[in-house]
Enzyme design. Structure first.
Site, mmCIF file in Angstrom:
data_model
loop_
_atom_site.group_PDB
_atom_site.id
_atom_site.type_symbol
_atom_site.label_atom_id
_atom_site.label_comp_id
_atom_site.label_asym_id
_atom_site.label_seq_id
_atom_site.Cartn_x
_atom_site.Cartn_y
_atom_site.Cartn_z
ATOM 1 N N GLU A 1 9.491 -4.131 10.364
ATOM 2 C CA GLU A 1 9.923 -2.852 9.775
ATOM 3 C C GLU A 1 10.528 -1.960 10.852
ATOM 4 O O GLU A 1 9.917 -1.741 11.919
ATOM 5 C CB GLU A 1 8.721 -2.149 9.113
ATOM 6 C CG GLU A 1 9.095 -0.789 8.528
ATOM 7 C CD GLU A 1 8.089 -0.218 7.551
ATOM 8 O OE1 GLU A 1 7.071 -0.875 7.245
ATOM 9 O OE2 GLU A 1 8.339 0.912 7.087
ATOM 10 N N ASP B 1 0.844 -1.205 0.000
ATOM 11 C CA ASP B 1 0.000 0.000 0.000
ATOM 12 C C ASP B 1 0.878 1.254 0.000
ATOM 13 O O ASP B 1 0.365 2.374 -0.048
ATOM 14 C CB ASP B 1 -1.028 -0.016 1.133
ATOM 15 C CG ASP B 1 -0.404 -0.071 2.519
ATOM 16 O OD1 ASP B 1 0.834 -0.175 2.618
ATOM 17 O OD2 ASP B 1 -1.168 -0.011 3.509
ATOM 18 N N SER B 2 2.207 1.057 -0.002
ATOM 19 C CA SER B 2 3.130 2.173 -0.259
ATOM 20 C C SER B 2 2.827 2.792 -1.620
ATOM 21 O O SER B 2 3.264 3.906 -1.907
ATOM 22 C CB SER B 2 4.588 1.687 -0.232
ATOM 23 O OG SER B 2 4.768 0.570 -1.085
ATOM 24 N N ASP C 1 -0.802 -6.212 0.228
ATOM 25 C CA ASP C 1 -1.198 -5.542 1.471
ATOM 26 C C ASP C 1 -2.705 -5.416 1.589
ATOM 27 O O ASP C 1 -3.386 -5.052 0.616
ATOM 28 C CB ASP C 1 -0.622 -4.114 1.490
ATOM 29 C CG ASP C 1 0.693 -4.029 2.224
ATOM 30 O OD1 ASP C 1 0.979 -4.907 3.054
ATOM 31 O OD2 ASP C 1 1.438 -3.069 1.960
#
Ligand code: KIV
Length: 268
Positions: free
Chosen positions: A182, A45-46, A84
């Protein structure tokens, strides 16, 4: 050529073989990454930030994720396709099941990734009971950026590290097939990768994770603004004979496989 599956990735972890992952949002890049030997393509979804130019990933919709997944699925034939769950598409287990079902049926996803620790245990159980492979995303959760007060390293103090460690074990127990860590200290990335049996993908989580992922546009040096510390511009490293985007992706694959990426300057 047969597709990489969760079983392939589990066998790679068991053999101590490093796994590579990059984000992909369209068919042409998916094909190039596939040809370069990247094992996992993440439709992240970046895309809200690097494709749509938004400040965060929060506005990305399920329909947009399905559209980009369809594009990536058309371009790739070998890599595992992980997608995602966008913000709020997994707000409760029932909704998560519906959203994951659409990503797989309409998009062609082979695995879904969702953000969150203990609060996602019921959802992970529900999805995996229905035969949906799940990657659970821990550490810095970009969908919680407003609650976290920014994109900051997580798990620095003893309690926060213990929470992430316990969440990792609980998610594995709930049926998660993979974890993504992350922005956590490298020692925590190493410890979790050793303590769980499922593959752990790291981004800013040190060199000892089983796999590494980067946002494609960051590693190609085309994301506007400051590049995150954990990333690396593989295009600028080019030498004669291995220049261009395909050369940069091959260098990334080689660097992850040999353990030379991430280096100390990419870690916390
Ligand atoms: O959306 C994304 O690209 C991600 C990566 C930062 C791992 O989740």
């Amino acid at each position: 050529m047969s597709r990489i599956t969760v079983t392939t990735l589990q066998a790679m972890k068991n053999r101590g073989e490093k796994i590579t992952c990059l984000t992909a949002y369209d068919s042409s890049f998916a094909s190039l990454l596939d040809d370069a030997g990247v094992e996992i393509l993440l439709v992240g979804d970046s895309l809200g930030m690097v494709i749509q130019g938004r400040d965060t990933t929060l506005p990305v919709t399920l329909d947009e994720m399905i559209y980009h997944t369809q594009c990536v699925a058309r371009g790739s034939h070998r890599a595992l396709l992980m997608v995602d769950m966008p913000f709020m598409a997994d707000a409760d287990p029932r909704q998560a099941l519906q959203s994951a079902g659409r990503l797989m049926k309409e998009g062609g996803a082979q695995m879904v990734k969702l953000e969150g620790g203990a609060m996602q245990l019921e959802t992970v159980r529900r999805l995996t009971e229905h035969g949906i492979p799940v990657c659970a995303h821990l550490g810095l959760l970009p969908q919680s950026v407003h609650k976290l007060g920014g994109y900051k390293v997580q798990g620095r103090d003893v309690q926060a590290a213990a929470r992430i460690r316990n969440d990792a074990l609980a998610l594995q127990e709930a049926g998660a097939d993979m974890l993504l860590l992350e922005c956590v200290p490298a020692v925590l990335g190493a410890e979790i990768s050793q303590n769980v049996s499922i593959p752990v993908i790291g981004i800013g989580a040190g060199p000892d994770c089983d796999a590494q992922v980067l946002v494609l546009y960051d590693m190609l040096g085309i994301t506007p603004g400051k590049r995150p510390r954990f990333s690396h511009d593989f295009v600028s490293d080019s030498e004669a004979g291995s220049c261009g985007i395909a050369g940069a992706v091959r260098r990334y694959v080689e660097a992850v496989k040999s353990g030379s990426f991430p280096a100390e300057q990419h870690c916390f």
